[in-house]
Design a protein around this motif. Structure first.
Motif, PDB file in Angstrom:
ATOM      1  N   TYR A 270       0.863  -1.179   0.000  1.00  0.00           N
ATOM      2  CA  TYR A 270       0.000   0.000   0.000  1.00  0.00           C
ATOM      3  C   TYR A 270       0.900   1.230   0.000  1.00  0.00           C
TER       4      TYR A 270
ATOM      5  N   TRP B 139      -4.673   6.159  -1.253  1.00  0.00           N
ATOM      6  CA  TRP B 139      -3.738   5.048  -1.215  1.00  0.00           C
ATOM      7  C   TRP B 139      -3.730   4.335  -2.560  1.00  0.00           C
TER       8      TRP B 139
ATOM      9  N   VAL C 143      -2.487   0.623  -4.419  1.00  0.00           N
ATOM     10  CA  VAL C 143      -2.208  -0.759  -4.020  1.00  0.00           C
ATOM     11  C   VAL C 143      -1.518  -1.478  -5.172  1.00  0.00           C
TER      12      VAL C 143
END
Length: 148
Positions: A132, A141, A143
């Motif tokens: 992350y 965020w 990923v």
């Protein structure tokens, strides 16, 4: 136990007497010991790494990031507060730090941080096959999943 580029041996002791961190020359002469060093909560050495003439460690119970430079007599130890608990691996490059491992469900955690004047500020975290990442302006965020 690790050997640095100059051939010095570094050992992080745990649950033994004496606990702490020590270094010896290639001929077995003591170079440095954590005895008397101002390292908070040093009972076990959870993570130890060496780069050049510098050793890096994370120690139990407070888990600070510790820089050890015996070749710098005016300040051989520098300590940064750290929020990552239980890391078994540490790597440092410039002002960037990576930690791997932790307690319980965090045993496969990968955490990334940046050194400030007095602490390691977390920037990225990973678990299992995922990392992350949060970049400026730190509003979302991203990923990365290695399994996909």
């Amino acid at each position: 136990m690790l050997v640095d580029e100059a051939g010095r041996n570094w050992v992080g002791h745990f649950d033994e007497h004496p606990s702490g961190i020590r270094s010896w020359s290639t001929t077995g002469q003591p170079i440095w010991t954590s005895d008397g060093a101002d390292i908070p909560g040093l009972f076990d050495c959870y993570a130890l790494n060496v780069s050049g003439a510098t050793a890096w460690a994370c120690t139990y119970t407070d888990f600070p990031l510790v820089e050890i430079r015996p070749d710098r007599p005016e300040q051989p130890v520098r300590v940064w507060a750290n929020q990552v608990r239980g890391a078994k691996i540490v790597a440092v490059h410039g002002d960037q730090v990576a930690f791997c491992g932790g307690y319980g469900e965090e045993n496969d955690r990968l955490a990334h941080g940046k050194l400030t004047e007095s602490s390691v500020e977390p920037t990225d975290v990973g678990r299992a096959s995922r990392i992350y990442v949060q970049a400026e302006p730190f509003t979302a965020w991203g990923v990365f999943d290695l399994s996909s």
